[in-house]
Design an enzyme around this catalytic site. Structure first.
Site, PDB file in Angstrom:
ATOM      1  N   LYS A   1      -8.256   0.117  10.139  1.00 58.62           N
ATOM      2  CA  LYS A   1      -8.520  -1.555   9.165  1.00 58.62           C
ATOM      3  C   LYS A   1      -7.423  -2.409   9.851  1.00 58.62           C
ATOM      4  CE  LYS A   1      -6.883  -2.028   4.630  1.00 58.62           C
ATOM      5  NZ  LYS A   1      -7.369  -1.480   3.142  1.00 58.62           N
TER       6      LYS A   1
ATOM      7  N   ARG B   1       1.012  -6.769   5.056  1.00 57.36           N
ATOM      8  CA  ARG B   1       0.367  -5.556   6.009  1.00 57.36           C
ATOM      9  C   ARG B   1       1.037  -5.587   7.344  1.00 57.36           C
ATOM     10  NH1 ARG B   1      -0.572  -4.747   0.640  1.00 57.36           N
ATOM     11  NH2 ARG B   1      -2.758  -5.979   0.035  1.00 57.36           N
TER      12      ARG B   1
ATOM     13  N   ARG C   1      -8.300  -9.408  -2.653  1.00 56.28           N
ATOM     14  CA  ARG C   1      -7.029  -9.513  -3.158  1.00 56.28           C
ATOM     15  C   ARG C   1      -6.959 -10.419  -4.422  1.00 56.28           C
ATOM     16  NH1 ARG C   1      -3.426  -9.558   3.028  1.00 56.28           N
ATOM     17  NH2 ARG C   1      -4.397  -7.719   2.657  1.00 56.28           N
TER      18      ARG C   1
ATOM     19  N   GLU D   1      -5.788   5.353  16.237  1.00 51.16           N
ATOM     20  CA  GLU D   1      -5.877   5.762  15.320  1.00 51.16           C
ATOM     21  C   GLU D   1      -7.233   6.775  14.843  1.00 51.16           C
ATOM     22  OE1 GLU D   1      -4.238   5.189  13.118  1.00 51.16           O
ATOM     23  OE2 GLU D   1      -3.107   3.414  13.051  1.00 51.16           O
TER      24      GLU D   1
ATOM     25  N   CYS E   1       1.256  -1.269  -0.328  1.00 46.81           N
ATOM     26  CA  CYS E   1      -0.546  -0.050   0.126  1.00 46.81           C
ATOM     27  C   CYS E   1       0.864   1.747   0.089  1.00 46.81           C
ATOM     28  CB  CYS E   1      -1.138  -0.581   1.514  1.00 46.81           C
ATOM     29  SG  CYS E   1      -2.142  -1.354   0.929  1.00 46.81           S
TER      30      CYS E   1
ATOM     31  N   LYS F   1     -12.612  -1.632  10.479  1.00 42.54           N
ATOM     32  CA  LYS F   1     -12.807  -2.567   8.541  1.00 42.54           C
ATOM     33  C   LYS F   1     -12.006  -3.752   9.633  1.00 42.54           C
ATOM     34  CE  LYS F   1     -10.884  -3.303   4.832  1.00 42.54           C
ATOM     35  NZ  LYS F   1     -10.339  -2.506   3.247  1.00 42.54           N
TER      36      LYS F   1
HETATM   37  C1  PBG Z   1      -6.903  -1.681  -0.611  1.00 41.97           C
HETATM   38  C2  PBG Z   1      -8.224  -2.690   0.419  1.00 41.97           C
HETATM   39  C3  PBG Z   1      -8.166  -3.884   1.053  1.00 41.97           C
HETATM   40  C4  PBG Z   1      -9.383  -3.529   1.055  1.00 41.97           C
HETATM   41  C5  PBG Z   1      -9.933  -2.475   1.154  1.00 41.97           C
HETATM   42  N1  PBG Z   1      -9.165  -1.794   0.611  1.00 41.97           N
HETATM   43  C6  PBG Z   1      -7.214  -4.508   0.476  1.00 41.97           C
HETATM   44  C7  PBG Z   1      -6.230  -5.122   1.660  1.00 41.97           C
HETATM   45  O1  PBG Z   1      -6.140  -3.795   2.370  1.00 41.97           O
HETATM   46  O2  PBG Z   1      -5.756  -6.102   1.052  1.00 41.97           O
HETATM   47  C8  PBG Z   1     -10.838  -5.116   1.698  1.00 41.97           C
HETATM   48  C9  PBG Z   1     -11.632  -4.968   1.829  1.00 41.97           C
HETATM   49  C10 PBG Z   1     -12.150  -6.373   1.484  1.00 41.97           C
HETATM   50  O3  PBG Z   1     -11.855  -7.445   1.805  1.00 41.97           O
HETATM   51  O4  PBG Z   1     -13.332  -7.090   1.099  1.00 41.97           O
HETATM   52  N2  PBG Z   1      -5.706  -1.238   1.554  1.00 41.97           N
HETATM   53 ZN    ZN Z   2      -4.069  -1.296  -0.364  1.00 39.58          ZN
END
Ligand code: PBG
Ligand code: ZN
Length: 328
Positions: A196, A218, A206, A234, A131, A249
């Protein structure tokens, strides 16, 4: 009877009408945000194996799905672009002619009232799938920020209504707010993925977005599932930096975080009912092991009960139809 029963909570469950009268929460169609994947190319509608019912669309094929979105009364989509070319810097992410920028222009021209939330992150655009920028195997924080700002500004220029940074770099909300303001986008809100987690529930996404990291994981930027105080930090940092809305999330394993988010900040909160959560429900439903409609609506109402004002969900179109059909 030997003793008197003082409390009879069953009185308020005696009929569907009585239950409806005392119901505390509701999932409205307008709470739902539908994620969509747009891919480079023409005449493409690719099914995603791990997400039955969800597709990657090329720009010229998006309208069939957008028509359904409008028709069921959903107000907003969350857009993810999948470029055909990836590089170390994720340059497709902040190019005016990038796939997401072009898709936003297309959507806003044809559906001007639809709220288009643009996901801002480099992982779909980088060859390494991280990212942020990578140097010596490390994910760089500060060097990534200007690229996220550039991505946000080009998406706002294309017509995006909301900017949603999902990268989890420190300080990006303040920087993006500043970049939007400097470019005349003072009215464009930032919806931050504040809490997140580094979750196993993202793998179907992914596949859908071709964004799996090529090495490592990550965990140096997304949060440890064991922590909740960190989520509060956060969230408060993003509030301080000027976020207008926040996202928690995933949703289902993080209902406590959702609840706490509502207690520590006054911003609208979205729960992201992620791809792995969707895949599990779909798989069990396809086996006939659970009643899909019932379980989906139960999951969504749980998110509302925990404090979500909005729900980002791949079930949005189905749920909207079920809500419309339900008679008291
Ligand atoms: C990108 C992102 C991700 C998701 C939303 N934006 C993937 C990740 O962080 O690997 C996941 C969404 C989902 O699983 O529905 N950073
Ligand atoms: Zn990302």
């Amino acid at each position: 009877m030997a003793y008197e029963i003082k409390t009879r909570t069953r009185r308020l469950r005696s009929s569907e009408a009585m239950r409806t009268l005392v119901r505390e929460n509701e999932v409205r169609v307008t709470d739902l945000i539908y994620p969509m994947f747009v891919i480079e190319g023409e005449n493409i509608k690719n099914p995603i194996a791990s997400m039955p019912g969800i597709y990657q669309y090329s720009i010229d094929r998006m309208d069939e799905e957008l028509d359904r979105v409008k028709q069921v009364g959903i107000l907003s989509i969350l857009l993810f672009g999948i470029p055909s070319h990836k590089d170390e810097q994720g340059s497709g992410a902040y190019n005016e002619q990038g796939i997401t920028q072009r898709a936003v222009r297309h959507i806003k021209k044809k559906y001007p009232d639809l709220i288009v939330i643009a996901d801002v992150c480099l992982c779909e655009y980088t060859s390494h799938g991280h990212c942020g920028l990578v140097s010596d195997g490390r994910i760089l924080n500060d060097a990534t920020i200007p690229l996220l700002c550039k991505m946000s500004v080009t998406l706002a220029q294309a017509g995006a209504d909301v900017i949603a940074p999902s990268d989890m770099m420190d300080g990006r909300v303040g920087a993006i707010r500043n970049a939007l303001d400097e470019n005349g986008f003072t009215e464009i809100p930032v919806m931050s993925y504040s809490a997140k987690y580094a979750s196993g529930y993202y793998s179907p996404f992914r596949d859908a977005a071709h964004s799996a990291p090529g090495f490592g994981d990550r965990k140096t930027y997304q949060m440890d599932p064991a922590n909740s105080k960190e989520a509060v930090r956060e969230i408060l940092a993003d509030v301080e930096e000027g976020a207008d809305m926040i996202i928690v999330k995933p949703a289902m394993s993080y209902m406590d975080i959702l609840k706490e988010a509502g207690q520590v900040c006054r911003l609208p909160i979205a729960a992201y009912n992620v791809s792995g959560e969707y895949a599990m429900v779909k798989a069990a439903a396809m086996h006939g092991w659970i009643d899909e409609r019932r379980v989906v609506m139960e999951n969504l109402i749980s998110m509302k009960r925990a404090g979500a004002n909005m729900i980002i969900t791949y079930h949005a179109i189905d749920a909207a139809q079920w809500i419309a059909q339900s008679v008291l």
